[in-house]
Design a protein around this motif. Structure first.
Motif, PDB file in Angstrom:
ATOM      1  N   VAL A  94       1.037  -0.902  -0.105  1.00 39.23           N
ATOM      2  CA  VAL A  94      -0.293  -0.291   0.067  1.00 39.23           C
ATOM      3  C   VAL A  94       1.299   1.112  -0.232  1.00 39.23           C
ATOM      4  CG1 VAL A  94      -1.369   1.767   1.383  1.00 39.23           C
ATOM      5  CG2 VAL A  94      -2.380  -1.539   1.087  1.00 39.23           C
ATOM      6  N   VAL A  95       0.587   2.028  -0.707  1.00 36.02           N
ATOM      7  CA  VAL A  95       1.125   3.576  -1.231  1.00 36.02           C
ATOM      8  C   VAL A  95       0.052   4.446  -0.657  1.00 36.02           C
ATOM      9  CG1 VAL A  95       2.477   5.758  -2.561  1.00 36.02           C
ATOM     10  CG2 VAL A  95       2.388   2.851  -2.768  1.00 36.02           C
ATOM     11  N   PHE A  96       0.593   5.027   0.832  1.00 36.10           N
ATOM     12  CA  PHE A  96      -0.017   6.317   0.568  1.00 36.10           C
ATOM     13  C   PHE A  96       0.328   7.783   0.459  1.00 36.10           C
ATOM     14  CE2 PHE A  96      -0.562   9.161   4.701  1.00 36.10           C
ATOM     15  CZ  PHE A  96      -1.394  10.323   4.233  1.00 36.10           C
ATOM     16  N   LEU A  97      -0.617   8.249  -1.085  1.00 36.72           N
ATOM     17  CA  LEU A  97      -0.462   9.544  -1.739  1.00 36.72           C
ATOM     18  C   LEU A  97      -0.637  10.612  -0.524  1.00 36.72           C
ATOM     19  CD1 LEU A  97      -0.897   8.862  -5.178  1.00 36.72           C
ATOM     20  CD2 LEU A  97       0.994   8.677  -3.425  1.00 36.72           C
ATOM     21  N   ASP A  98      -0.177  11.544  -0.059  1.00 40.17           N
ATOM     22  CA  ASP A  98      -0.228  12.225   1.453  1.00 40.17           C
ATOM     23  C   ASP A  98       0.322  14.128   0.617  1.00 40.17           C
ATOM     24  OD1 ASP A  98      -0.817  13.180   3.112  1.00 40.17           O
ATOM     25  OD2 ASP A  98       1.192  13.198   4.323  1.00 40.17           O
ATOM     26  N   ALA A  99      -0.647  14.907   0.768  1.00 33.23           N
ATOM     27  CA  ALA A  99      -0.492  16.160   0.298  1.00 33.23           C
ATOM     28  C   ALA A  99      -0.882  17.263   1.144  1.00 33.23           C
ATOM     29  CB  ALA A  99      -1.088  16.062  -1.064  1.00 33.23           C
ATOM     30  N   ASP A 100      -1.643  18.255   0.906  1.00 35.15           N
ATOM     31  CA  ASP A 100      -1.762  19.051   1.836  1.00 35.15           C
ATOM     32  C   ASP A 100      -2.743  19.546   1.077  1.00 35.15           C
ATOM     33  OD1 ASP A 100      -0.653  20.734   0.093  1.00 35.15           O
ATOM     34  OD2 ASP A 100       0.979  21.649   1.566  1.00 35.15           O
ATOM     35  N   LEU A 101      -2.834  21.084   1.648  1.00 30.90           N
ATOM     36  CA  LEU A 101      -4.953  21.228   0.820  1.00 30.90           C
ATOM     37  C   LEU A 101      -4.379  22.247  -0.014  1.00 30.90           C
ATOM     38  CD1 LEU A 101      -7.652  22.073   1.448  1.00 30.90           C
ATOM     39  CD2 LEU A 101      -7.270  24.043   3.055  1.00 30.90           C
ATOM     40  N   ALA A 102      -2.854  22.923   0.496  1.00 31.59           N
ATOM     41  CA  ALA A 102      -3.074  23.910  -0.818  1.00 31.59           C
ATOM     42  C   ALA A 102      -2.911  23.203  -2.282  1.00 31.59           C
ATOM     43  CB  ALA A 102      -1.288  24.152  -0.520  1.00 31.59           C
ATOM     44  N   THR A 103      -1.892  22.009  -2.254  1.00 33.59           N
ATOM     45  CA  THR A 103      -1.882  21.064  -3.580  1.00 33.59           C
ATOM     46  C   THR A 103      -3.454  20.765  -4.002  1.00 33.59           C
ATOM     47  OG1 THR A 103       0.179  20.313  -2.373  1.00 33.59           O
ATOM     48  CG2 THR A 103      -0.682  19.271  -3.830  1.00 33.59           C
ATOM     49  N   VAL A 104      -4.295  20.144  -2.789  1.00 33.63           N
ATOM     50  CA  VAL A 104      -5.908  19.721  -3.492  1.00 33.63           C
ATOM     51  C   VAL A 104      -6.848  20.540  -4.060  1.00 33.63           C
ATOM     52  CG1 VAL A 104      -5.077  17.569  -2.683  1.00 33.63           C
ATOM     53  CG2 VAL A 104      -6.375  19.370  -1.109  1.00 33.63           C
ATOM     54  N   LEU A 105      -6.446  21.860  -3.725  1.00 29.02           N
ATOM     55  CA  LEU A 105      -7.331  22.977  -3.593  1.00 29.02           C
ATOM     56  C   LEU A 105      -7.809  22.560  -4.723  1.00 29.02           C
ATOM     57  CD1 LEU A 105      -9.573  24.256  -1.870  1.00 29.02           C
ATOM     58  CD2 LEU A 105      -7.802  26.336  -1.431  1.00 29.02           C
ATOM     59  N   PRO A 106      -7.181  22.889  -5.670  1.00 23.50           N
ATOM     60  CA  PRO A 106      -7.058  23.612  -7.291  1.00 23.50           C
ATOM     61  C   PRO A 106      -7.635  22.703  -8.354  1.00 23.50           C
ATOM     62  CG  PRO A 106      -5.175  24.254  -6.688  1.00 23.50           C
ATOM     63  CD  PRO A 106      -5.400  23.719  -5.587  1.00 23.50           C
ATOM     64  N   ARG A 107      -7.593  21.070  -7.728  1.00 24.67           N
ATOM     65  CA  ARG A 107      -7.802  20.048  -7.773  1.00 24.67           C
ATOM     66  C   ARG A 107     -10.165  19.843  -7.512  1.00 24.67           C
ATOM     67  NH1 ARG A 107      -3.602  16.092  -6.450  1.00 24.67           N
ATOM     68  NH2 ARG A 107      -1.748  16.882  -8.040  1.00 24.67           N
ATOM     69  N   LEU A 108     -10.096  20.224  -6.164  1.00 21.63           N
ATOM     70  CA  LEU A 108     -11.113  19.914  -6.292  1.00 21.63           C
ATOM     71  C   LEU A 108     -12.549  21.284  -5.830  1.00 21.63           C
ATOM     72  CD1 LEU A 108     -10.373  20.458  -1.380  1.00 21.63           C
ATOM     73  CD2 LEU A 108     -11.192  18.247  -3.468  1.00 21.63           C
ATOM     74  N   ASN A 109     -11.987  22.244  -6.543  1.00 22.57           N
ATOM     75  CA  ASN A 109     -12.522  23.122  -7.162  1.00 22.57           C
ATOM     76  C   ASN A 109     -12.582  23.162  -8.320  1.00 22.57           C
ATOM     77  OD1 ASN A 109     -13.022  25.438  -4.884  1.00 22.57           O
ATOM     78  ND2 ASN A 109     -10.709  25.709  -5.279  1.00 22.57           N
ATOM     79  N   ALA A 110     -12.135  22.339  -8.834  1.00 20.67           N
ATOM     80  CA  ALA A 110     -12.062  21.995 -10.578  1.00 20.67           C
ATOM     81  C   ALA A 110     -13.334  21.724 -11.787  1.00 20.67           C
ATOM     82  CB  ALA A 110     -10.733  21.058 -10.862  1.00 20.67           C
ATOM     83  N   GLY A 111     -14.061  21.270 -10.337  1.00 19.23           N
ATOM     84  CA  GLY A 111     -15.730  21.002 -10.134  1.00 19.23           C
ATOM     85  C   GLY A 111     -16.474  19.086 -10.647  1.00 19.23           C
ATOM     86  N   ALA A 112     -15.866  17.980 -10.241  1.00 13.65           N
ATOM     87  CA  ALA A 112     -15.798  17.671  -9.672  1.00 13.65           C
ATOM     88  C   ALA A 112     -17.016  16.873  -8.330  1.00 13.65           C
ATOM     89  CB  ALA A 112     -14.266  16.479  -9.024  1.00 13.65           C
TER      90      ALA A 112
END
Length: 177
Positions: A94-112
């Motif tokens: 198992v590989v846990f891909l870790d990130a922070d909010l600054a990294t994912v926020l643009p993806r979250l706001n991309a419309g999914a």
């Protein structure tokens, strides 16, 4: 090989790319769920989060049981909430891909459309991350930080950590290769 982590950390993109590099089969459990049961927001609306989690656990169990070394799996962000899933992951890499909010926020706001992020998506993501991070760490053999990294760089990191491809990972084509 299983990729886990919060929503929008790149599990699908990294898993698909890793599988392609190694000539393996790729399975995204969220995609499998939508193929069988329809869009995830509609599932949440019809049966709630608990109902969705039961469907998810069934699909994850099926994929992990039938997987073997020739399959790369991407889990939904909440799949680790199920104790049965966590138990099954003990037998997987198992590989846990870790990130922070600054990294994912643009993806979250991309419309999914993500039912778990209703309201303030960034705030909700951060709350879920804090709640679930201990579970990601519990099941992980490897943690890869995706902050500021491209899919290619993350896959390179995973390959470097895992080492060379084992012969058992190769998918046979039926043509003597």
């Amino acid at each position: 090989m299983v990729f886990t982590g919060p929503m929008a950390t790149g599990k699908t993109a990294v898993g698909r790319s890793f599988a392609a590099r190694r000539g393996l089969t790729f399975v995204d459990t969220d995609r499998r769920i939508t193929q069988r049961h329809g869009p995830i927001p509609a599932i949440f609306e019809a049966v709630g989060e608990d109902g969705f989690r039961r469907l998810e656990a069934d699909v994850v169990r099926e994929v992990l049981a039938g997987g073997g070394p020739g399959v790369v799996v991407s889990l939904g962000g909440g799949a680790v909430l199920d104790a049965g899933t966590r138990a099954l992951l003990k037998a997987a890499r198992v590989v846990f891909l870790d990130a922070d909010l600054a990294t994912v926020l643009p993806r979250l706001n991309a419309g999914a459309s993500r039912p778990m992020l209703a309201g303030d998506a960034g705030e909700r993501w951060a709350t879920l991350y804090e709640q679930r991070r201990p579970l990601y760490l519990e099941v992980a053999d490897v943690v890869v930080d995706t902050r500021g990294r491209t899919v290619r760089q993350v896959v390179d990191d995973v390959e470097r950590i895992l080492g060379p491809q084992k012969p058992t990972e190769r998918r046979t084509t039926g043509h003597g290769h």
